[in-house]
Motif scaffolding. Sequence first.
Motif, PDB file in Angstrom:
ATOM      1  N   ARG A 323       0.900  -1.180  -0.078  1.00 33.80           N
ATOM      2  CA  ARG A 323       0.104   0.246   0.037  1.00 33.80           C
ATOM      3  C   ARG A 323       0.884   1.230   0.040  1.00 33.80           C
ATOM      4  N   HIS A 324       2.042   1.253   0.917  1.00 31.94           N
ATOM      5  CA  HIS A 324       2.911   2.273   0.864  1.00 31.94           C
ATOM      6  C   HIS A 324       3.390   2.659  -0.514  1.00 31.94           C
ATOM      7  N   LEU A 325       3.772   1.671  -1.346  1.00 31.73           N
ATOM      8  CA  LEU A 325       4.304   1.958  -2.578  1.00 31.73           C
ATOM      9  C   LEU A 325       3.282   2.431  -3.471  1.00 31.73           C
ATOM     10  N   GLY A 326       2.318   2.020  -3.354  1.00 29.62           N
ATOM     11  CA  GLY A 326       1.069   2.431  -4.288  1.00 29.62           C
ATOM     12  C   GLY A 326       0.804   3.999  -3.836  1.00 29.62           C
ATOM     13  N   ALA A 327       0.877   4.350  -2.561  1.00 28.87           N
ATOM     14  CA  ALA A 327       0.642   5.658  -2.248  1.00 28.87           C
ATOM     15  C   ALA A 327       1.588   6.710  -2.515  1.00 28.87           C
ATOM     16  N   ILE A 328       2.953   6.339  -2.492  1.00 29.08           N
ATOM     17  CA  ILE A 328       4.032   7.175  -2.958  1.00 29.08           C
ATOM     18  C   ILE A 328       4.053   7.356  -4.524  1.00 29.08           C
ATOM     19  N   ALA A 329       3.521   6.268  -4.980  1.00 28.79           N
ATOM     20  CA  ALA A 329       3.812   6.268  -6.698  1.00 28.79           C
ATOM     21  C   ALA A 329       2.973   7.615  -7.213  1.00 28.79           C
ATOM     22  N   VAL A 330       3.525   8.343  -8.027  1.00 29.19           N
ATOM     23  CA  VAL A 330       3.073   9.487  -8.573  1.00 29.19           C
ATOM     24  C   VAL A 330       2.085   8.929  -9.599  1.00 29.19           C
ATOM     25  N   PRO A 331       0.595   9.063  -9.640  1.00 27.82           N
ATOM     26  CA  PRO A 331      -0.507   8.759 -10.310  1.00 27.82           C
ATOM     27  C   PRO A 331       0.153   9.089 -11.977  1.00 27.82           C
ATOM     28  N   ASP A 332      -0.660   7.792 -12.474  1.00 31.12           N
ATOM     29  CA  ASP A 332      -0.331   7.962 -14.069  1.00 31.12           C
ATOM     30  C   ASP A 332      -0.655   9.128 -14.796  1.00 31.12           C
ATOM     31  N   ALA A 333      -1.781   9.758 -14.400  1.00 29.57           N
ATOM     32  CA  ALA A 333      -2.274  10.912 -14.998  1.00 29.57           C
ATOM     33  C   ALA A 333      -1.465  12.094 -14.998  1.00 29.57           C
ATOM     34  N   LYS A 334      -0.710  12.143 -13.472  1.00 26.74           N
ATOM     35  CA  LYS A 334       0.040  13.078 -13.317  1.00 26.74           C
ATOM     36  C   LYS A 334       1.406  13.206 -14.061  1.00 26.74           C
ATOM     37  N   VAL A 335       1.978  11.812 -14.224  1.00 30.07           N
ATOM     38  CA  VAL A 335       3.042  11.604 -15.127  1.00 30.07           C
ATOM     39  C   VAL A 335       2.920  12.253 -16.670  1.00 30.07           C
ATOM     40  N   ALA A 336       1.618  11.753 -16.750  1.00 32.61           N
ATOM     41  CA  ALA A 336       1.128  11.877 -18.371  1.00 32.61           C
ATOM     42  C   ALA A 336       1.360  13.467 -18.662  1.00 32.61           C
ATOM     43  N   ALA A 337       0.654  14.300 -17.862  1.00 34.98           N
ATOM     44  CA  ALA A 337       0.800  15.661 -17.857  1.00 34.98           C
ATOM     45  C   ALA A 337       2.095  16.283 -17.930  1.00 34.98           C
ATOM     46  N   ALA A 338       2.911  15.728 -16.971  1.00 32.01           N
ATOM     47  CA  ALA A 338       4.176  16.448 -16.913  1.00 32.01           C
ATOM     48  C   ALA A 338       5.056  15.982 -18.188  1.00 32.01           C
ATOM     49  N   GLU A 339       4.570  14.913 -19.021  1.00 31.90           N
ATOM     50  CA  GLU A 339       5.420  14.773 -20.166  1.00 31.90           C
ATOM     51  C   GLU A 339       5.279  15.654 -21.182  1.00 31.90           C
TER      52      GLU A 339
END
Length: 339
Positions: A323-339
């Motif tokens: 769960r911790h790993l899931g919580a600190i992973a940056v959501p896909d949508a944010k990664v896509a927006a940053a690219e």
Amino acid sequence: MRPQRFKTRITELFGIDHPIVAGGLMWLADANYVAAVVNAGGMGFITAKTFPENERFAAELDKAWALTDGKPFGVNLYMSNRPEHNQDLPAQLGIALDKGVRHFETAGLPPTEFVQRIKDAGGVVFHKVATVKHALSAASKLPIDAVAVVGAECGGHPGLNMIGSIVQIPLAVRRLGIPVLVGGGIGTGSQIAAALAMGADAVLLGTRFLVATEIWSHEAIKQRVIDCDETMTATVLASMRNTFRGIDNETTRAIAELEKQGVTDFDAYRPYVMGTLQKEAYTIGDPEKGILSMGQACVFADTIEPVEAIMDRLVDEATEAARHLGAIAVPDAKVAAAE
Ligand SMILES: Cc1cc2nc3c(=O)[nH]c(=O)nc-3n(C[C@H](O)[C@H](O)[C@H](O)COP(=O)(O)O)c2cc1C
């Protein structure tokens, strides 16, 4: 028992709830212990070498079936590089198969003739080794279902190369096509989550369970395991090409002294390495006697408690780490927006 949280090729292959497997433990992995692991949702292996008399071995298997109420459990077959130590194994495999055992852990020398007998009987078998190279060799030559690779931190036989689990786990997953169990130093759920994140199909534990209530050894031995931190194990017998990791005690220090002096005559070591010393140590509660296998995960073994309590905590911690790993992973949508 906790509900299933992780589904892997090994949980499916073994039909178990948790990807947690308890490897063979010489003198200690009996019906009581193995059944407790199975009843807590994992898989355990009765160590055949611990029961050299056939009737006693058969009775132990009957007892395990009764204690698990018919849930499958396994048998560990360790092939020594000293052939005289392997004489009982073919008959023991026959007894295990006759008694309906279909899960096997093999270790030591490649168990060529055993694996074929197990597969012919419809069984499932994994072979345990200490390097990915040996795992690749076993997987290429034997019709095994899975391999277990243990890192240098492990209790028992860490191999000659002493490769740590953090390198070995991803390497094993990358190189091997078949399911992979990994062990060596694992005693917390976060390590289990990390191993699964690295692609392992299950973890293989030994040391963490040495303090379980169902392990029959004298309480003084369990207390010594609890008192040991990660610096209090010793590796000996590398000079004999048979490295052991165990409790740093009078016996390992005497062996280390012989090795330092360059003694190569095995007879000089014999009084220290006899397996019967371990049995005596476990019985009378003398932690200085014999090479008492124990790995660096002793630092995580902090209380005497039932196997089920240990398993539940491991599963809870692994779930929390995932769960911790899931919580600190940056959501896909944010990664896509940053690219
Ligand atoms: C007390 C003890 C006895 C062991 N005896 C055996 C054995 O008889 N056969 C075997 O294949 N592995 C044996 N092992 C190795 C374990 O099955 C397992 O591979 C190892 O403990 C995993 O690493 P860990 O100790 O860091 O958890 C033993 C380990 C311990 C701690």
